[in-house]
Enzyme design. Sequence first.
Site, mmCIF file in Angstrom:
data_model
loop_
_atom_site.group_PDB
_atom_site.id
_atom_site.type_symbol
_atom_site.label_atom_id
_atom_site.label_comp_id
_atom_site.label_asym_id
_atom_site.label_seq_id
_atom_site.Cartn_x
_atom_site.Cartn_y
_atom_site.Cartn_z
ATOM 1 N N THR A 17 0.816 -1.215 0.000
ATOM 2 C CA THR A 17 0.000 0.000 0.000
ATOM 3 C C THR A 17 0.844 1.257 0.000
ATOM 4 O O THR A 17 0.493 2.254 -0.642
ATOM 5 C CB THR A 17 -0.945 -0.008 1.216
ATOM 6 N N THR A 96 0.854 -4.078 4.420
ATOM 7 C CA THR A 96 0.600 -4.368 5.827
ATOM 8 C C THR A 96 -0.100 -5.698 6.069
ATOM 9 O O THR A 96 -0.117 -6.191 7.204
ATOM 10 C CB THR A 96 -0.258 -3.252 6.457
ATOM 11 N N ASP A 97 -0.687 -6.303 5.038
ATOM 12 C CA ASP A 97 -1.449 -7.535 5.264
ATOM 13 C C ASP A 97 -0.616 -8.642 5.898
ATOM 14 O O ASP A 97 -1.148 -9.467 6.650
ATOM 15 C CB ASP A 97 -2.034 -8.049 3.941
#
Length: 343
Positions: A17, A96-97
Amino acid sequence: MTVTTLPTVTYLALGGTIASVATTDPAHRSGAVPRLDAHDLLTGVPAIAETAHVDAHQLDLVPSPSLGFDDVQGALGAARRAVEAGASGVVVSQGTDTIEETAYLLDLGWDRPEPLVVTGAMRHASAPGADGPANLLAAVRVAVDPGARGRGVLVVLDDEVHAAATVRKTHTSSTGAFTSPGTGPLGWVTEGLPVFHAPAHRVPALTDHVAPLPPVALHRVSLDDDGRVLDALGDLGYRGAVVEGFGGGHVAERTLDAVHRLARRMPVVMASRTGAGSTLAATYGFPGGEIDLLDAGLVPAGRLDGLKSRLLLAVLLAVDAPPDRVHAEFLARGRSSSPQRRP
C-alpha cells in the site's frame, strides 16, 4: 562550523500500500495498485535526507499477500549485506497484510545488533491523509537511533514502535491498525525522536536461512468442530501443525482423538485463538483442556499467536530441532509467565 556526518541507512522496498496509487488503467480494475518504487517514495519525504544518507533498493513491487518465504530470505540477505558494508540500520517497506508474519520471520533470522525496521502504510499514496511518508520517516529515525540497537526486528507505523514477536494487525483500515496485545508498543516516535520505555532485550536468532521452510498447517478450532481437518493433515504432506484452540488452549472433547492421532504423527503446537494472553498449563482438567493436551505431547505456544507459532515451528523443523529444543524455544519465545508442563 561543525560538520555533522549523517548515518547511512539501507532501504529495501517490496511494494504494498505504501507504494500504491489509484489507477484507471484499462488493463486493471479500478483501485490502488503498487506503482511507486523506492526512489519515488524517498523523493516524497525530503525530511529523510536530514536524518540519514539512504541507499535505496527495489526488491519487488507487489501487494503483500503475494510475498513468500523466498522474498523474506531475499530481504534478510540484503539487510545483512548492508550492515556488513557499514549501514547503521535497515528499513524494509511492504504491504501491511503480512507484516506481522514477515517481520517475525525476519526476526528469527536477524542476528545483528543494528536495527532492522519494517514499515508500510494503511492508506495508499494517492489517498487523502496518506500515512506512508510519515511512517517511512519514522522508520528511518528508529533505524538510526542508538536505543533501537539490540532489539531485533521492529515494526514502526503510526509513530509506534513494536517488537516483531508481539505485533499484530488488528484492524482492516485504521492507521492505528498495529498493536501488541498484552504488552503494548516498545516505544514511540515523539517530536521526531524515538523514545523506548524498556531496556533492549531479545531472544537470539535461530538461523540465517528462512527459506525454504517445511510446510506447517495452521488450524483454528470453532464451535462444533468435528476434527475432520485434523485427521486429513497427516496425509497432506505437512511436517508439523499449529492448533489455535479455544481460550487458554482447549479443544472440544469430540476432536480429542484426532488431536492425539495428529500429535503421534508430527509436532503439534497448541496456541490460543483469542489474540492476547498466554496459553494455560495447569488450570483445566476436562477432556480437551490444556492439561490433557500437554500430557498428549502438544507444545504450548505461550503468548505467541497461531501465525507466529507456525513460522517458529517451521524454522525449528528446518534446522532439525529435536523435541526438547522445540519445547525450549517456544517456552523462551512465548515468554509465558505461567509454569509450563512437559509431556
